[in-house]
Write an enzyme that holds these catalytic residues in place. Structure first.
Site, PDB file in Angstrom:
ATOM      1  N   PHE A   1       7.746  16.876  -0.666  1.00 53.71           N
ATOM      2  CA  PHE A   1       8.659  16.254   0.298  1.00 53.71           C
ATOM      3  C   PHE A   1       9.999  16.980   0.381  1.00 53.71           C
ATOM      4  O   PHE A   1      11.027  16.376   0.669  1.00 53.71           O
ATOM      5  CB  PHE A   1       8.864  14.769  -0.014  1.00 53.71           C
ATOM      6  CG  PHE A   1       7.668  13.925   0.348  1.00 53.71           C
ATOM      7  CD1 PHE A   1       7.591  13.284   1.575  1.00 53.71           C
ATOM      8  CD2 PHE A   1       6.606  13.790  -0.530  1.00 53.71           C
ATOM      9  CE1 PHE A   1       6.492  12.536   1.914  1.00 53.71           C
ATOM     10  CE2 PHE A   1       5.495  13.033  -0.200  1.00 53.71           C
ATOM     11  CZ  PHE A   1       5.443  12.409   1.038  1.00 53.71           C
TER      12      PHE A   1
ATOM     13  N   CYS B   1       5.550   4.316   9.030  1.00 51.94           N
ATOM     14  CA  CYS B   1       6.187   3.767   7.826  1.00 51.94           C
ATOM     15  C   CYS B   1       7.659   4.140   7.682  1.00 51.94           C
ATOM     16  O   CYS B   1       8.532   3.272   7.712  1.00 51.94           O
ATOM     17  CB  CYS B   1       5.418   4.215   6.589  1.00 51.94           C
ATOM     18  SG  CYS B   1       3.773   3.479   6.445  1.00 51.94           S
TER      19      CYS B   1
ATOM     20  N   GLU C   1       0.849  -1.201   0.000  1.00 55.10           N
ATOM     21  CA  GLU C   1       0.000   0.000   0.000  1.00 55.10           C
ATOM     22  C   GLU C   1       0.880   1.246   0.000  1.00 55.10           C
ATOM     23  O   GLU C   1       2.009   1.231   0.493  1.00 55.10           O
ATOM     24  CB  GLU C   1      -0.944  -0.019   1.207  1.00 55.10           C
ATOM     25  CG  GLU C   1      -0.272  -0.162   2.563  1.00 55.10           C
ATOM     26  CD  GLU C   1       0.282   1.134   3.125  1.00 55.10           C
ATOM     27  OE1 GLU C   1      -0.157   2.196   2.659  1.00 55.10           O
ATOM     28  OE2 GLU C   1       1.160   1.078   3.986  1.00 55.10           O
TER      29      GLU C   1
ATOM     30  N   LYS D   1       7.974  -1.203  -2.352  1.00 59.36           N
ATOM     31  CA  LYS D   1       7.435  -0.487  -1.192  1.00 59.36           C
ATOM     32  C   LYS D   1       8.549   0.186  -0.403  1.00 59.36           C
ATOM     33  O   LYS D   1       8.469   1.372  -0.059  1.00 59.36           O
ATOM     34  CB  LYS D   1       6.669  -1.469  -0.303  1.00 59.36           C
ATOM     35  CG  LYS D   1       6.279  -0.928   1.066  1.00 59.36           C
ATOM     36  CD  LYS D   1       5.288   0.217   0.982  1.00 59.36           C
ATOM     37  CE  LYS D   1       4.844   0.625   2.377  1.00 59.36           C
ATOM     38  NZ  LYS D   1       3.868   1.708   2.355  1.00 59.36           N
TER      39      LYS D   1
ATOM     40  N   ARG E   1       3.285   7.405  16.486  1.00 63.89           N
ATOM     41  CA  ARG E   1       4.439   6.531  16.349  1.00 63.89           C
ATOM     42  C   ARG E   1       5.626   7.298  15.765  1.00 63.89           C
ATOM     43  O   ARG E   1       5.520   7.930  14.734  1.00 63.89           O
ATOM     44  CB  ARG E   1       4.096   5.325  15.469  1.00 63.89           C
ATOM     45  CG  ARG E   1       3.213   4.308  16.173  1.00 63.89           C
ATOM     46  CD  ARG E   1       2.750   3.216  15.241  1.00 63.89           C
ATOM     47  NE  ARG E   1       1.710   3.675  14.328  1.00 63.89           N
ATOM     48  CZ  ARG E   1       1.064   2.882  13.469  1.00 63.89           C
ATOM     49  NH1 ARG E   1       1.369   1.600  13.417  1.00 63.89           N
ATOM     50  NH2 ARG E   1       0.132   3.374  12.679  1.00 63.89           N
TER      51      ARG E   1
END
Length: 433
Positions: free
Chosen positions: A250, A261, A149, A205, A329
């Site tokens: 970014f 992530c 994902e 990923k 997190r």
């Protein structure tokens, strides 16, 4: 199609709801009985804009159910999606125990061809290991696929229903066909579906997250240099991002990245590379810069106060690792708060969504304020860590009246330095002169 989604964390819940919303029959399964009971009552365990309404709609339509009965869900499904947690182990590698536990149960309950899909972020080669574990228990046909994902927290529903690309990796032609059919309603053209082998999909990923994290850490490193040289990183960022080969996304300097992530995946990728006999020097630097960046605001405040933090009160605006989520997190705010507490300072904190999650971690070691201005009462400094919309244009005159000393640390560069200095604030941002 009939789908079983195993794991109702961030990835599993969004995927399950999204697949149900395009017409599939989906059962979301979790071993956490309390979480499943809450979902059955319509209580959503995570904050994600639009998710609660989508759950309600699809439950009422009969397309979405919740269960703790994994075996029954497997037997009824055509596609089984593994979306359980893969937290970092002590050495930074991904802990796959939950993934393999699901694989064992799968092998014991297959009753015809099924596609087994990993949506959890897993090391390269995990699909092969899942297939091996399933085959220990069954002669039934099945196909294993990797389908990572690429959801952004805070915009996950939009990302799932309108993906910019779908990655499907499998060495089983039938599995690829099933997943292509499953995803066709979500993509504009077939070119948006990228088919490949499972190992390439698994690496894709990690590569995507590492690339995005690299851009952030690169700009954060330049921001530190900008301050030393008297340059303005915001002007540098805009000019660099105007290059179409680079683009602006970014490239925003700040107090470091967090979330579920980037930090975890970077650490796991470094371990994967080392296991293959390769040193990913760039990725190691990205991780190192980010750890340093999370301490930057504390060091700025410590220097400003000549090390005299004991007994001081610091207000913190923003606890989640980014806006539009309650996810804490690896949040930079937690690093700052812990260092402040260790130095003897008092912390008064506000966040629109994440305070309950922080309370579960820190307890009553800090003061939680329901109003953003309440956090400023008697404060010697205000540190902004998360760029929630309500923090962008606050009443600075009110802020100045409430604070003991007008000291601002802008960890996301959302305020104008000249404006605030003209109002009498001591202001510091990230990479600004």
């Amino acid at each position: 199609m009939r789908l079983a989604v195993i794991g109702t964390g961030y990835v599993g819940l969004v995927a399950g709801v999204g697949f149900a919303d395009i017409g599939n029959d989906v059962v979301c399964v979790d071993v956490d009985e309390t979480k499943i009971a809450r979902l059955k009552r319509g209580e959503v365990p995570i904050y994600e804009p639009g998710l609660d309404a989508l759950i309600e709609t699809n439950v009422k339509a009969g397309r979405l159910t919740f269960s703790t009965d994994l075996a029954t869900a497997i037997r009824a499904a055509e596609v089984v999606i593994i979306a359980v947690g893969t937290p970092p182990a002590a050495d930074g590698s991904a802990d796959l125990s939950a993934v393999f536990a699901v694989a064992e149960t799968l092998g014991k309950n297959l009753n015809g061809f099924k596609v087994v899909v990993t949506k959890s972020t897993v090391p390269v080669g995990t699909a092969d290991r899942i297939e091996e574990r399933i085959r220990r228990h069954t002669d039934q046909p099945f196909g294993v696929a990797s389908n990572p994902e690429f959801l952004k927290e805070g915009a996950a529903i939009e990302d799932f229903l309108k993906p910019d690309r779908v990655v499907i990796g499998s060495n089983n032609a039938r599995a690829l066909e099933v997943l292509r059919t499953l995803y066709t309603p979500l993509v504009r053209t077939s070119e948006d579906i990228h088919e490949m082998d499972a190992r390439s999909a698994e690496l894709t990923k990690y590569a995507a997250n590492a690339m995005l994290a690299t851009r952030i850490s690169f700009m954060n490193d330049l921001a530190v240099l900008s301050e030393k040289l008297g340059a303005d990183i915001e002007r540098v960022r805009k000019a660099v991002g105007a290059d179409p080969r680079i683009g602006p996304r970014f490239l925003y300097p700040g107090a470091g990245f967090g979330g579920s992530c980037f930090p975890k995946d970077i650490s796991a990728l470094i371990q994967i590379a080392q296991g293959a006999g390769h040193d990913l020097e760039v990725v190691r630097a990205v991780e190192s810069v980010n750890k340093r960046q999370k301490r930057l605001l504390f060091e700025k405040l410590r220097r400003h106060l000549d090390g005299a933090l004991e007994g001081r009160t610091v207000a913190v605006w923003g606890l989640a690792f980014k806006p539009q989520t309650d996810d804490i997190r690896e949040a930079p705010a937690l690093v700052l708060i812990r260092e402040l507490l260790e130095a003897g300072a008092k912390v008064r904190a506000h966040d629109p969504e994440a305070m309950n999650n922080v309370r579960a971690v820190l307890g009553d070691r800090i003061t939680y304020c329901e109003n953003m201005y309440e956090a400023l009462e008697g404060a010697d400094a205000l540190a902004l860590l998360t760029e929630w919309q309500e923090y962008r244009r606050p009443d600075f005159e009110r802020i100045k009246r409430l604070m003991r000393t007008p000291t601002l640390l802008d960890g996301r560069n959302i305020w104008e330095p000249q404006e605030l200095r003209a109002l009498g604030f001591w202001y510091t941002g990230i990479g600004r002169p």
